[in-house]
Write an enzyme that holds these catalytic residues in place. Structure first.
Site, PDB file in Angstrom:
ATOM      1  N   ASN A 189       0.576  -5.909  -5.706  1.00 26.60           N
ATOM      2  CA  ASN A 189      -0.418  -5.700  -4.727  1.00 26.60           C
ATOM      3  C   ASN A 189      -1.352  -7.321  -4.450  1.00 26.60           C
ATOM      4  O   ASN A 189      -2.763  -6.849  -5.160  1.00 26.60           O
ATOM      5  CB  ASN A 189      -0.786  -4.757  -3.470  1.00 26.60           C
ATOM      6  CG  ASN A 189      -1.207  -4.999  -2.376  1.00 26.60           C
ATOM      7  OD1 ASN A 189      -1.164  -6.035  -2.415  1.00 26.60           O
ATOM      8  ND2 ASN A 189      -2.269  -3.851  -1.818  1.00 26.60           N
ATOM      9  N   TRP A 190      -0.625  -8.435  -4.476  1.00 24.19           N
ATOM     10  CA  TRP A 190      -1.493  -9.945  -4.108  1.00 24.19           C
ATOM     11  C   TRP A 190      -2.997  -9.122  -3.323  1.00 24.19           C
ATOM     12  O   TRP A 190      -3.804 -10.613  -3.367  1.00 24.19           O
ATOM     13  CB  TRP A 190      -0.153 -11.107  -3.829  1.00 24.19           C
ATOM     14  CG  TRP A 190       0.037 -11.102  -5.302  1.00 24.19           C
ATOM     15  CD1 TRP A 190       0.515 -10.268  -6.168  1.00 24.19           C
ATOM     16  CD2 TRP A 190       1.180 -12.263  -5.227  1.00 24.19           C
ATOM     17  NE1 TRP A 190       1.586 -10.475  -6.977  1.00 24.19           N
ATOM     18  CE2 TRP A 190       1.543 -12.073  -6.559  1.00 24.19           C
ATOM     19  CE3 TRP A 190       0.950 -13.749  -4.479  1.00 24.19           C
ATOM     20  CZ2 TRP A 190       2.841 -13.275  -7.013  1.00 24.19           C
ATOM     21  CZ3 TRP A 190       1.828 -14.610  -5.434  1.00 24.19           C
ATOM     22  CH2 TRP A 190       2.768 -13.974  -6.653  1.00 24.19           C
ATOM     23  N   LYS A 191      -2.622  -8.659  -2.280  1.00 29.54           N
ATOM     24  CA  LYS A 191      -3.458  -8.707  -1.450  1.00 29.54           C
ATOM     25  C   LYS A 191      -3.960  -9.863  -0.362  1.00 29.54           C
ATOM     26  O   LYS A 191      -3.493 -10.776  -0.085  1.00 29.54           O
ATOM     27  CB  LYS A 191      -4.566  -7.459  -1.667  1.00 29.54           C
ATOM     28  CG  LYS A 191      -4.220  -6.307  -2.734  1.00 29.54           C
ATOM     29  CD  LYS A 191      -5.704  -5.527  -3.192  1.00 29.54           C
ATOM     30  CE  LYS A 191      -5.488  -4.645  -3.471  1.00 29.54           C
ATOM     31  NZ  LYS A 191      -6.670  -3.386  -4.026  1.00 29.54           N
ATOM     32  N   HIS A 218      -2.505   0.614   3.568  1.00 30.92           N
ATOM     33  CA  HIS A 218      -2.695   0.072   2.566  1.00 30.92           C
ATOM     34  C   HIS A 218      -3.837   0.627   3.017  1.00 30.92           C
ATOM     35  O   HIS A 218      -5.031   1.115   4.262  1.00 30.92           O
ATOM     36  CB  HIS A 218      -3.048  -0.981   2.218  1.00 30.92           C
ATOM     37  CG  HIS A 218      -2.995  -0.699   1.193  1.00 30.92           C
ATOM     38  ND1 HIS A 218      -4.683  -0.736   1.016  1.00 30.92           N
ATOM     39  CD2 HIS A 218      -2.762  -0.814  -0.957  1.00 30.92           C
ATOM     40  CE1 HIS A 218      -5.290  -1.215  -0.883  1.00 30.92           C
ATOM     41  NE2 HIS A 218      -4.079  -0.594  -1.569  1.00 30.92           N
ATOM     42  N   GLU A 264      -7.153  -0.551   3.148  1.00 33.38           N
ATOM     43  CA  GLU A 264      -7.711  -1.616   3.062  1.00 33.38           C
ATOM     44  C   GLU A 264      -7.340  -1.908   4.688  1.00 33.38           C
ATOM     45  O   GLU A 264      -8.329  -1.947   5.472  1.00 33.38           O
ATOM     46  CB  GLU A 264      -7.855  -2.447   1.989  1.00 33.38           C
ATOM     47  CG  GLU A 264      -8.301  -2.346   1.024  1.00 33.38           C
ATOM     48  CD  GLU A 264      -7.137  -2.881   0.151  1.00 33.38           C
ATOM     49  OE1 GLU A 264      -7.015  -4.244   0.034  1.00 33.38           O
ATOM     50  OE2 GLU A 264      -7.901  -2.518  -1.224  1.00 33.38           O
ATOM     51  N   GLU A 321      -2.215   6.333  -3.946  1.00 35.64           N
ATOM     52  CA  GLU A 321      -3.633   5.550  -4.178  1.00 35.64           C
ATOM     53  C   GLU A 321      -5.783   5.840  -3.663  1.00 35.64           C
ATOM     54  O   GLU A 321      -5.618   6.053  -2.712  1.00 35.64           O
ATOM     55  CB  GLU A 321      -3.579   4.419  -3.525  1.00 35.64           C
ATOM     56  CG  GLU A 321      -2.577   3.462  -3.886  1.00 35.64           C
ATOM     57  CD  GLU A 321      -2.185   1.682  -3.562  1.00 35.64           C
ATOM     58  OE1 GLU A 321      -2.525   1.196  -4.671  1.00 35.64           O
ATOM     59  OE2 GLU A 321      -3.022   1.450  -3.242  1.00 35.64           O
ATOM     60  N   GLY A 364     -10.004  -1.351  -7.234  1.00 39.40           N
ATOM     61  CA  GLY A 364     -10.272  -2.517  -7.380  1.00 39.40           C
ATOM     62  C   GLY A 364     -12.077  -1.935  -8.100  1.00 39.40           C
ATOM     63  O   GLY A 364     -13.546  -2.467  -8.236  1.00 39.40           O
ATOM     64  N   SER A 383      -6.717   0.445 -10.067  1.00 38.35           N
ATOM     65  CA  SER A 383      -6.948  -0.257 -11.510  1.00 38.35           C
ATOM     66  C   SER A 383      -5.832   0.645 -12.132  1.00 38.35           C
ATOM     67  O   SER A 383      -6.257   0.898 -13.778  1.00 38.35           O
ATOM     68  CB  SER A 383      -8.401   0.884 -11.369  1.00 38.35           C
ATOM     69  OG  SER A 383      -9.526   0.357 -10.651  1.00 38.35           O
ATOM     70  N   GLY A 385      -2.828  -3.909  -8.477  1.00 39.89           N
ATOM     71  CA  GLY A 385      -3.822  -4.681  -7.335  1.00 39.89           C
ATOM     72  C   GLY A 385      -3.854  -5.583  -8.261  1.00 39.89           C
ATOM     73  O   GLY A 385      -3.406  -6.592  -8.566  1.00 39.89           O
ATOM     74  N   GLY A 386      -5.583  -5.534  -7.888  1.00 39.23           N
ATOM     75  CA  GLY A 386      -5.841  -6.629  -9.549  1.00 39.23           C
ATOM     76  C   GLY A 386      -4.761  -7.562 -10.867  1.00 39.23           C
ATOM     77  O   GLY A 386      -4.937  -8.356 -10.821  1.00 39.23           O
TER      78      GLY A 386
HETATM   79  P1  13P Z   1      -5.682  -2.315  -8.019  1.00 44.37           P
HETATM   80  O1  13P Z   1      -5.071  -1.985  -9.123  1.00 44.37           O
HETATM   81  O2  13P Z   1      -7.289  -3.579  -7.823  1.00 44.37           O
HETATM   82  O3  13P Z   1      -7.768  -0.800  -8.413  1.00 44.37           O
HETATM   83  O4  13P Z   1      -5.678  -1.836  -6.089  1.00 44.37           O
HETATM   84  C1  13P Z   1      -4.528  -1.154  -6.361  1.00 44.37           C
HETATM   85  C2  13P Z   1      -4.321  -1.328  -5.300  1.00 44.37           C
HETATM   86  O5  13P Z   1      -4.886  -1.078  -4.151  1.00 44.37           O
HETATM   87  C3  13P Z   1      -2.920  -1.847  -5.054  1.00 44.37           C
HETATM   88  O6  13P Z   1      -2.292  -1.554  -3.607  1.00 44.37           O
END
Ligand code: 13P
Length: 253
Positions: free
Chosen positions: A9-11, A94, A96, A166, A172, A212, A233-234
């Site tokens: 997930n590049w966000k 998600h 967020e 999640e 994050g 994470s 994510g990251g």
């Molecule tokens: P991180 O891997 O950066 O913690 O993000 C997880 C995430 O929100 C994937 O959708």
């Protein structure tokens, strides 16, 4: 046996040019993965990423969509638009989006149904806050999110849905849920799926862990009985994503 599914997930990261460069870095490294691999990217990156990945095994997903087909919804994108482009997956609900963009269980449910009707595979996200975990209501909360998200979805359609568990406190933050904590909630999710659709359907649905995930912790997490991959994510923006995708190579017995 469920096939693992590992999605990035590049966000809100990567301009179209940066997206092309990241695909160039990762595509050969991801090659040969046993899992299904998906890059979920910002709308403006969809064309360049679809183009960059066209001869690979990597599928492409969006990070959101609207539940209506078309109309006066300035700034929104429909399922049909994504489908016509060649997008396969779409992340829905998600945390967020729930936190910053007023996404509710009701809008998430409308989106899930629209995605399925349009031939897109939803990655339906759920997860608790730290406060909820400490109050001991994680399982109740997540069960409700799943029930609401899948309201009106029949067993046949449910089989293609991917669920992403999640925990918000792990996103994050570098604080990963332990493999046992993640397994416990993913098992509870499978349990509610069994109550809704029967065991056979529940056993066919893939449940990812997200929060994470990195090259180091992926092997333990993905070895758990009810964890069928990850939503990353990251670490999906780095070479490390290839390590995660090939987690079996580092498997610790
Ligand atoms: P991180 O891997 O950066 O913690 O993000 C997880 C995430 O929100 C994937 O959708």
């Amino acid at each position: 046996m469920r096939k693992k599914i590992i999605a990035g997930n590049w966000k809100m990261n990567q301009t179209p040019q940066e997206a092309q460069a990241l695909c160039a870095l990762l595509k050969d490294r991801v090659d040969g993965a046993e899992a299904d691999v998906v890059f979920c990217v910002p709308y403006v990156d969809l064309y360049p990423v679809l183009d960059a990945l066209k001869d690979t095994q990597i599928a492409v997903g969006a990070e959101n969509m609207h539940y209506e087909d078309s109309g006066a919804f300035t700034g929104e994108i429909s399922a049909n638009m994504l489908k016509e482009m060649g997008v396969t997956y779409v992340i829905l609900g998600h945390s967020e989006r729930r936190q910053y963009f007023n996404e509710t269980d009701e809008t998430v449910n409308r989106k899930v149904k629209k995605a399925l009707d349009s031939g897109l595979i939803p990655i339906l996200c759920c997860g608790e806050t730290l406060e909820q975990r400490e109050a001991g209501i994680t399982v109740e909360w997540v069960r409700m999110q799943i029930k609401c998200g899948l309201l009106g979805v029949d067993a046949q359609q449910a089989k293609s849905v991917v669920i992403a568990y999640e925990p918000i406190w792990a996103i994050g933050t570098g604080k990963t849920a332990t493999a046992q904590q993640a397994q416990e909630v993913c098992a509870a999710i499978r349990q509610v799926l069994a109550e809704l659709y029967g065991q056979e359907t529940a056993d066919a649905i893939r449940i990812q862990y997200g929060g994470s995930v990195n090259g180091k912790n992926a092997p333990q997490l993905f070895a758990m009985a009810d964890i069928d991959g990850g939503l990353v994510g990251g670490a999906s923006l780095k070479e490390e994503f290839a390590e995660i995708v090939h987690y079996k190579k580092d498997m610790i017995e």
